[in-house]
Design a protein around this motif. Structure first.
Motif, PDB file in Angstrom:
ATOM      1  N   SER A  58       0.859  -1.192   0.000  1.00  0.00           N
ATOM      2  CA  SER A  58       0.000   0.000   0.000  1.00  0.00           C
ATOM      3  C   SER A  58       0.886   1.229   0.000  1.00  0.00           C
ATOM      4  O   SER A  58       2.110   1.132   0.180  1.00  0.00           O
ATOM      5  CB  SER A  58      -0.915   0.020   1.232  1.00  0.00           C
ATOM      6  N   THR A  59       0.285   2.387  -0.171  1.00  0.00           N
ATOM      7  CA  THR A  59       1.051   3.628  -0.130  1.00  0.00           C
ATOM      8  C   THR A  59       1.563   3.927   1.270  1.00  0.00           C
ATOM      9  O   THR A  59       2.398   4.816   1.453  1.00  0.00           O
ATOM     10  CB  THR A  59       0.189   4.812  -0.613  1.00  0.00           C
ATOM     11  N   LYS A  60       1.085   3.199   2.283  1.00  0.00           N
ATOM     12  CA  LYS A  60       1.523   3.404   3.669  1.00  0.00           C
ATOM     13  C   LYS A  60       2.686   2.492   4.046  1.00  0.00           C
ATOM     14  O   LYS A  60       3.187   2.543   5.159  1.00  0.00           O
ATOM     15  CB  LYS A  60       0.354   3.147   4.633  1.00  0.00           C
ATOM     16  N   SER A  61       3.131   1.647   3.127  1.00  0.00           N
ATOM     17  CA  SER A  61       4.177   0.674   3.416  1.00  0.00           C
ATOM     18  C   SER A  61       5.490   1.352   3.785  1.00  0.00           C
ATOM     19  O   SER A  61       5.826   2.432   3.266  1.00  0.00           O
ATOM     20  CB  SER A  61       4.400  -0.227   2.200  1.00  0.00           C
ATOM     21  N   ASN A  62       6.231   0.723   4.672  1.00  0.00           N
ATOM     22  CA  ASN A  62       7.563   1.208   5.025  1.00  0.00           C
ATOM     23  C   ASN A  62       8.616   0.789   4.004  1.00  0.00           C
ATOM     24  O   ASN A  62       9.754   1.257   4.066  1.00  0.00           O
ATOM     25  CB  ASN A  62       7.964   0.670   6.404  1.00  0.00           C
ATOM     26  N   GLU A  63       8.255  -0.110   3.100  1.00  0.00           N
ATOM     27  CA  GLU A  63       9.181  -0.586   2.089  1.00  0.00           C
ATOM     28  C   GLU A  63       8.823  -0.005   0.723  1.00  0.00           C
ATOM     29  O   GLU A  63       7.646   0.016   0.329  1.00  0.00           O
ATOM     30  CB  GLU A  63       9.171  -2.110   2.030  1.00  0.00           C
ATOM     31  N   LYS A  64       9.832   0.434  -0.016  1.00  0.00           N
ATOM     32  CA  LYS A  64       9.592   1.044  -1.326  1.00  0.00           C
ATOM     33  C   LYS A  64       8.871   0.086  -2.257  1.00  0.00           C
ATOM     34  O   LYS A  64       8.021   0.503  -3.054  1.00  0.00           O
ATOM     35  CB  LYS A  64      10.915   1.486  -1.953  1.00  0.00           C
ATOM     36  N   LEU A  65       9.208  -1.200  -2.152  1.00  0.00           N
ATOM     37  CA  LEU A  65       8.559  -2.183  -3.016  1.00  0.00           C
ATOM     38  C   LEU A  65       7.054  -2.210  -2.769  1.00  0.00           C
ATOM     39  O   LEU A  65       6.268  -2.251  -3.723  1.00  0.00           O
ATOM     40  CB  LEU A  65       9.156  -3.566  -2.774  1.00  0.00           C
ATOM     41  N   GLY A  66       6.647  -2.185  -1.499  1.00  0.00           N
ATOM     42  CA  GLY A  66       5.228  -2.199  -1.175  1.00  0.00           C
ATOM     43  C   GLY A  66       4.504  -0.971  -1.688  1.00  0.00           C
ATOM     44  O   GLY A  66       3.356  -1.056  -2.146  1.00  0.00           O
ATOM     45  N   VAL A  67       5.172   0.183  -1.625  1.00  0.00           N
ATOM     46  CA  VAL A  67       4.574   1.419  -2.144  1.00  0.00           C
ATOM     47  C   VAL A  67       4.428   1.342  -3.655  1.00  0.00           C
ATOM     48  O   VAL A  67       3.387   1.687  -4.222  1.00  0.00           O
ATOM     49  CB  VAL A  67       5.425   2.640  -1.744  1.00  0.00           C
ATOM     50  N   ARG A  68       5.471   0.861  -4.325  1.00  0.00           N
ATOM     51  CA  ARG A  68       5.444   0.789  -5.785  1.00  0.00           C
ATOM     52  C   ARG A  68       4.420  -0.214  -6.303  1.00  0.00           C
ATOM     53  O   ARG A  68       3.885  -0.051  -7.406  1.00  0.00           O
ATOM     54  CB  ARG A  68       6.836   0.417  -6.303  1.00  0.00           C
ATOM     55  N   LEU A  69       4.123  -1.238  -5.497  1.00  0.00           N
ATOM     56  CA  LEU A  69       3.174  -2.260  -5.925  1.00  0.00           C
ATOM     57  C   LEU A  69       1.732  -1.931  -5.532  1.00  0.00           C
ATOM     58  O   LEU A  69       0.828  -2.722  -5.787  1.00  0.00           O
ATOM     59  CB  LEU A  69       3.564  -3.615  -5.338  1.00  0.00           C
ATOM     60  N   SER A  70       1.508  -0.779  -4.929  1.00  0.00           N
ATOM     61  CA  SER A  70       0.140  -0.377  -4.589  1.00  0.00           C
ATOM     62  C   SER A  70      -0.616  -0.033  -5.867  1.00  0.00           C
ATOM     63  O   SER A  70      -0.026   0.373  -6.877  1.00  0.00           O
ATOM     64  CB  SER A  70       0.147   0.829  -3.657  1.00  0.00           C
ATOM     65  N   SER A  71      -1.930  -0.173  -5.835  1.00  0.00           N
ATOM     66  CA  SER A  71      -2.744   0.083  -7.030  1.00  0.00           C
ATOM     67  C   SER A  71      -2.726   1.549  -7.433  1.00  0.00           C
ATOM     68  O   SER A  71      -3.050   1.882  -8.571  1.00  0.00           O
ATOM     69  CB  SER A  71      -4.186  -0.362  -6.784  1.00  0.00           C
ATOM     70  N   PHE A  72      -2.335   2.439  -6.515  1.00  0.00           N
ATOM     71  CA  PHE A  72      -2.237   3.860  -6.848  1.00  0.00           C
ATOM     72  C   PHE A  72      -0.968   4.167  -7.647  1.00  0.00           C
ATOM     73  O   PHE A  72      -0.911   5.173  -8.351  1.00  0.00           O
ATOM     74  CB  PHE A  72      -2.255   4.705  -5.575  1.00  0.00           C
ATOM     75  N   ASN A  73       0.043   3.324  -7.522  1.00  0.00           N
ATOM     76  CA  ASN A  73       1.328   3.576  -8.183  1.00  0.00           C
ATOM     77  C   ASN A  73       1.638   2.620  -9.328  1.00  0.00           C
ATOM     78  O   ASN A  73       2.326   2.987 -10.275  1.00  0.00           O
ATOM     79  CB  ASN A  73       2.460   3.500  -7.155  1.00  0.00           C
ATOM     80  N   LEU A  74       1.147   1.393  -9.238  1.00  0.00           N
ATOM     81  CA  LEU A  74       1.406   0.395 -10.276  1.00  0.00           C
ATOM     82  C   LEU A  74       0.705   0.794 -11.570  1.00  0.00           C
ATOM     83  O   LEU A  74      -0.480   1.109 -11.571  1.00  0.00           O
ATOM     84  CB  LEU A  74       0.905  -0.968  -9.806  1.00  0.00           C
ATOM     85  N   LYS A  75       1.452   0.783 -12.669  1.00  0.00           N
ATOM     86  CA  LYS A  75       0.902   1.241 -13.947  1.00  0.00           C
ATOM     87  C   LYS A  75       0.406   0.065 -14.799  1.00  0.00           C
ATOM     88  O   LYS A  75       0.999  -1.012 -14.812  1.00  0.00           O
ATOM     89  CB  LYS A  75       1.952   2.019 -14.730  1.00  0.00           C
ATOM     90  N   VAL A  76      -0.691   0.319 -15.520  1.00  0.00           N
ATOM     91  CA  VAL A  76      -1.295  -0.665 -16.413  1.00  0.00           C
ATOM     92  C   VAL A  76      -1.339  -0.090 -17.829  1.00  0.00           C
ATOM     93  O   VAL A  76      -1.681   1.082 -18.012  1.00  0.00           O
ATOM     94  CB  VAL A  76      -2.734  -1.006 -15.968  1.00  0.00           C
ATOM     95  N   GLU A  77      -0.989  -0.911 -18.801  1.00  0.00           N
ATOM     96  CA  GLU A  77      -1.105  -0.484 -20.192  1.00  0.00           C
ATOM     97  C   GLU A  77      -2.544  -0.659 -20.658  1.00  0.00           C
ATOM     98  O   GLU A  77      -3.118  -1.748 -20.566  1.00  0.00           O
ATOM     99  CB  GLU A  77      -0.176  -1.293 -21.092  1.00  0.00           C
ATOM    100  N   LEU A  78      -3.128   0.407 -21.156  1.00  0.00           N
ATOM    101  CA  LEU A  78      -4.500   0.384 -21.646  1.00  0.00           C
ATOM    102  C   LEU A  78      -4.551  -0.190 -23.063  1.00  0.00           C
ATOM    103  O   LEU A  78      -3.522  -0.289 -23.737  1.00  0.00           O
ATOM    104  CB  LEU A  78      -5.078   1.796 -21.633  1.00  0.00           C
ATOM    105  N   PRO A  79      -5.743  -0.559 -23.530  1.00  0.00           N
ATOM    106  CA  PRO A  79      -5.853  -1.125 -24.883  1.00  0.00           C
ATOM    107  C   PRO A  79      -5.313  -0.219 -25.986  1.00  0.00           C
ATOM    108  O   PRO A  79      -4.885  -0.708 -27.037  1.00  0.00           O
ATOM    109  CB  PRO A  79      -7.362  -1.348 -25.036  1.00  0.00           C
ATOM    110  N   ASP A  80      -5.305   1.115 -25.765  1.00  0.00           N
ATOM    111  CA  ASP A  80      -4.795   2.027 -26.791  1.00  0.00           C
ATOM    112  C   ASP A  80      -3.285   2.250 -26.687  1.00  0.00           C
ATOM    113  O   ASP A  80      -2.711   3.031 -27.449  1.00  0.00           O
ATOM    114  CB  ASP A  80      -5.531   3.371 -26.737  1.00  0.00           C
ATOM    115  N   GLY A  81      -2.643   1.558 -25.746  1.00  0.00           N
ATOM    116  CA  GLY A  81      -1.199   1.650 -25.627  1.00  0.00           C
ATOM    117  C   GLY A  81      -0.706   2.655 -24.601  1.00  0.00           C
ATOM    118  O   GLY A  81       0.479   2.661 -24.265  1.00  0.00           O
ATOM    119  N   THR A  82      -1.579   3.515 -24.099  1.00  0.00           N
ATOM    120  CA  THR A  82      -1.186   4.443 -23.051  1.00  0.00           C
ATOM    121  C   THR A  82      -1.174   3.717 -21.708  1.00  0.00           C
ATOM    122  O   THR A  82      -1.687   2.601 -21.592  1.00  0.00           O
ATOM    123  CB  THR A  82      -2.149   5.646 -22.986  1.00  0.00           C
TER     124      THR A  82
END
Length: 226
Positions: A58-82
């Motif tokens: 989550s964004t409250k994690s003490n570890e950078k990995l946990g913050v980066r893997l939160s749904s607010f930070n993890l990026k998804v490629e959309l069908p249009d490529g963005t």
């Protein structure tokens, strides 16, 4: 006292994720410092039951990995490529009886997407639509889990680091009010990786659904982790 689940990835047998309810001392308040206290209490209590290496996702994690893997930070490629934060992809793909999908939410911040009033005023949720693909509401976590797996499919550096953790937590997740959590999705990912099922689960929708229909495992008695 409060109780929150931690999610344990299986090594070699179904169900792929075991949900373990952990009792711990709760510190009320919305300040970040209170959230971090609750994470520490939850992890300490879980450690007493044998789960000593837990990643808060989550964004409250003490570890950078946990913050980066939160749904607010993890990026998804959309069908249009963005690309967009996973939270935006999830909220913008909801289809309700009276509207949606609201794909304009792909272009706002995760917080704005989650708080958009249309998500609460457009009637009952009927399914999800991501590009041309539709996802039913059952299994309940299927679309959210798939988005998470899809977002991480090309991040080998993250996947390798996840193996050292016994379990995953999300201090913001309350099973009494929510269904999906990034912590469960992360545990599912690790279980799939361990059993060499990860690529198939990303690209074979029917296979992923069959996996998610396996019965879950919970701790049987209050206060017992296993």
């Amino acid at each position: 006292m409060a109780r929150r689940p931690v999610f344990v990835p299986s090594r070699d047998r179904p169900p792929l994720v075991q949900e373990v309810n952990v009792p711990f001392t709760w510190h009320s308040g919305f300040a970040p410092v209170q959230k971090k206290k609750n994470i520490a209490e939850l992890h300490a209590s879980a450690a007493d039951g044998g789960l000593r290496h837990i990643l808060e996702v989550s964004t409250k994690s003490n570890e950078k990995l946990g913050v980066r893997l939160s749904s607010f930070n993890l990026k998804v490629e959309l069908p249009d490529g963005t690309v967009t934060p996973m939270e935006c992809a999830y909220q913008g793909s909801k289809v309700f009886a009276q509207g949606g999908p609201f794909t304009d939410l792909y272009s706002v911040s995760p917080r704005e997407a989650k708080q958009d009033t249309r998500l609460k005023t457009s009637g009952p949720l009927v399914h999800f639509k991501f590009g041309e693909e539709e996802w039913k509401l059952e299994p309940k976590t299927a679309f959210y889990d798939w988005l998470y797996l899809y977002a991480l499919k090309d991040h080998a550096r993250y996947l390798k680091r996840l193996f050292k953790y016994d379990a995953f937590s999300d201090i913001e997740f309350n099973p009494e009010t929510s269904i999906n959590t990034q912590a469960r999705s992360c545990a599912l990912l690790v279980a799939l990786l361990r059993q060499e099922l990860f690529p198939r689960a990303v690209y074979d929708k029917d296979f992923l659904i069959s996996v998610l229909k396996q019965p879950s495992a919970r701790d049987p008695k209050e206060g017992e982790l296993f």
